[in-house]
Design a protein around this motif. Structure first.
Motif, PDB file in Angstrom:
ATOM      1  N   ILE A 412      45.107  55.389  50.987  1.00  0.00           N
ATOM      2  CA  ILE A 412      45.048  54.565  52.470  1.00  0.00           C
ATOM      3  C   ILE A 412      43.867  53.149  51.948  1.00  0.00           C
ATOM      4  O   ILE A 412      44.439  52.057  52.267  1.00  0.00           O
ATOM      5  N   GLY A 413      42.831  53.526  51.269  1.00  0.00           N
ATOM      6  CA  GLY A 413      41.921  52.481  51.129  1.00  0.00           C
ATOM      7  C   GLY A 413      42.162  51.348  49.972  1.00  0.00           C
ATOM      8  O   GLY A 413      42.277  50.191  50.199  1.00  0.00           O
ATOM      9  N   SER A 414      42.929  51.931  48.930  1.00  0.00           N
ATOM     10  CA  SER A 414      43.660  51.057  47.957  1.00  0.00           C
ATOM     11  C   SER A 414      44.843  50.131  48.385  1.00  0.00           C
ATOM     12  O   SER A 414      45.074  48.961  48.019  1.00  0.00           O
ATOM     13  N   LEU A 415      45.444  50.792  49.607  1.00  0.00           N
ATOM     14  CA  LEU A 415      46.709  50.073  49.873  1.00  0.00           C
ATOM     15  C   LEU A 415      46.136  49.077  51.027  1.00  0.00           C
ATOM     16  O   LEU A 415      46.658  47.579  50.804  1.00  0.00           O
ATOM     17  N   ILE A 416      45.154  49.093  51.839  1.00  0.00           N
ATOM     18  CA  ILE A 416      44.571  48.178  52.453  1.00  0.00           C
ATOM     19  C   ILE A 416      43.827  47.320  51.847  1.00  0.00           C
ATOM     20  O   ILE A 416      44.197  46.029  52.116  1.00  0.00           O
ATOM     21  N   SER A 417      43.018  47.447  50.797  1.00  0.00           N
ATOM     22  CA  SER A 417      42.666  46.558  50.006  1.00  0.00           C
ATOM     23  C   SER A 417      43.346  45.574  49.284  1.00  0.00           C
ATOM     24  O   SER A 417      43.198  44.256  49.166  1.00  0.00           O
ATOM     25  N   ALA A 418      44.470  46.249  48.699  1.00  0.00           N
ATOM     26  CA  ALA A 418      45.563  45.290  48.116  1.00  0.00           C
ATOM     27  C   ALA A 418      46.245  44.461  49.047  1.00  0.00           C
ATOM     28  O   ALA A 418      46.206  43.253  48.781  1.00  0.00           O
ATOM     29  N   ILE A 419      46.537  44.587  50.291  1.00  0.00           N
ATOM     30  CA  ILE A 419      47.154  43.927  51.290  1.00  0.00           C
ATOM     31  C   ILE A 419      46.181  42.773  51.628  1.00  0.00           C
ATOM     32  O   ILE A 419      46.476  41.448  51.477  1.00  0.00           O
ATOM     33  N   ILE A 420      44.823  43.132  51.883  1.00  0.00           N
ATOM     34  CA  ILE A 420      43.886  42.146  52.348  1.00  0.00           C
ATOM     35  C   ILE A 420      43.570  40.972  51.243  1.00  0.00           C
ATOM     36  O   ILE A 420      43.603  39.894  51.369  1.00  0.00           O
TER      37      ILE A 420
END
Length: 429
Positions: A412-420
């Motif tokens: 979840i953290g990696s996905l959110i970081s990637a999108i932002i």
């Protein structure tokens, strides 16, 4: 050395890492689908299957998952060691001026996420996972930068690569100090003596790939049996590989001209084979080519494809299979702490440390890199994936619920970081 000669190999490196990032995505999706399908038991059984041998005096019998995490990942860490050595000797980290920018960023990107982890996690039973958000997954992050095309200056990719390497070095030290089991110092001492022997041979100009690999396997087993995580043997072994060539370019060219002349003058058989004179010259060419190549550069070049296209995707496929509907409850504190540390900790840590260091003239930021570039790439640094999952496995050995919770937090953290990070860099002014 011109910028072109410096950046051409780097651009190839970026290309390899970017495609490796795509394979990582595919491997992760396949692992998640399989582990949550009706055939989930076969996924678990595959990685739990034991391979090895046992005798009265010695045992080396491990599940497939540990052969991947302890064995294949040792090759990954060996490559990291080669990159670290090259960067410190001749690369982007070989002077105080060059190292300042990525070093400050990496320090902020390690310290603040750890602080965030403790702030958001008040459960003493899971606080051993504080090292999880420290490192950056270079394959995923570079893949996103590359997807943005010409919007991203090459200097930003160099910055991301350099601080990710420093991050990896920090993660290696953390694993060595905090995530190794009870240590058998006698075995560790023998391993370190063998490493010292290799270092002395390298310093004196002797290097044999076969000898290094053979002794490296022995050192790996000694680390494994001593209680120190065996992947660290990969890093330390890499430092024994010399970077210098045995002959310089003018000498190689002179011999190349001589060999070419001799081949032209050699007798030619009327058969589809070479004459003795031609074979002799080809042998000389191979010998001079071997002496001309940098051992470190050659091994790094040969390993990059194997690591990016095989080892890391296999690691992701074996480790990313989180059972979403598991009967075991999630450790919400752990999930929240990891997500917050990757998304907020990385972005705040890197940006604030870099901006402050630039303000007080500790570092010089290249003119083509703006504040929005730094903010965007600091979010991309929150893509922890490979190293984060690896550390999670070390932090919570045998604790299935905590490992699953950690993996979910990492995803979840990696996905959110990637999108932002992508959106900031895509739509920055």
């Amino acid at each position: 050395m011109t910028d072109k000669t410096l950046l051409s190999p780097f651009q190839k490196f970026v290309k390899i890492e970017s495609f490796g990032g795509l394979l990582l995505v595919i491997a992760t999706i396949l692992a998640l689908v399989w582990s949550n399908s009706p055939f989930s038991e076969s996924y678990t059984s595959l990685w739990d299957y034991k391979i090895g041998f046992t005798t009265e005096a010695f045992e080396l019998n491990k599940p497939v998952i540990l052969w991947i995490n302890d064995g294949l990942m040792a090759v990954f860490f060996f490559l990291i060691g080669l990159e670290i050595k090259r960067e410190f000797l001749i690369g982007e980290l070989n002077s105080p001026k060059k190292i300042g920018f990525p070093l400050i960023g990496a320090f902020g990107g390690m310290a603040i996420p750890v602080l965030c982890f403790f702030l958001f996690n008040n459960n003493p039973e899971t606080q051993n996972g504080w090292g999880i958000p420290m490192a950056t997954d270079i394959a995923f992050s570079l893949a996103i930068l590359t997807a943005l095309g010409k919007r991203i200056p090459l200097a930003l990719k160099v910055f991301l690569t350099a601080f990710a390497i420093v991050d990896d070095l920090g993660a290696v030290l953390v694993i060595a100090i905090f995530y190794s089991s009870s240590i058998k110092f006698s075995l560790l001492g023998v391993a370190l003596l063998l490493l010292a022997f290799l270092y002395i041979l390298s310093y004196r100009g002797f290097y044999s790939k076969f000898f290094t690999i053979s002794l490296g396997i022995v050192i790996w087993v000694l680390f494994l049996k001593s209680g120190i995580h065996p992947t660290l043997a990969g890093v330390l072994l890499a430092f024994s590989v010399p970077i210098r060539q045995k002959i310089n370019t003018p000498e190689f060219i002179d011999n190349l001209v001589k060999i070419t002349t001799n081949i032209k003058q050699a007798s030619v058989l009327n058969k589809p084979i070479l004459s003795k004179e031609q074979i002799q010259q080809i042998d000389d060419l191979e010998d001079w080519t071997y002496k001309y190549q940098s051992p470190l550069q050659q091994i790094e070049h040969n390993l990059h494809d194997w690591v990016a296209y095989f080892i890391i995707p296999v690691f992701a496929f074996a480790n990313a299979g989180v059972i979403i509907n598991s009967s075991e409850p999630l450790e919400i504190n752990l999930v929240t702490a990891i997500v917050a540390s990757l998304v907020l900790g990385k972005s705040i840590g890197i940006t604030s440390f870099v901006v402050l260091a630039n303000k007080i003239k500790l570092i010089n930021i290249p003119s083509e890199i703006s504040i929005w570039h730094i903010i965007g790439v600091s979010f991309l640094a929150g893509i922890g994936f490979t190293m984060s999952i690896f550390i999670a496995g070390l932090a919570f050995v045998g604790e299935t619920a905590n490992i699953n919770s950690a993996k979910i937090g990492i995803l979840i953290g990696s996905l959110i970081s990637a999108i932002i990070g992508y959106l900031i860099l895509r739509f920055k002014k």
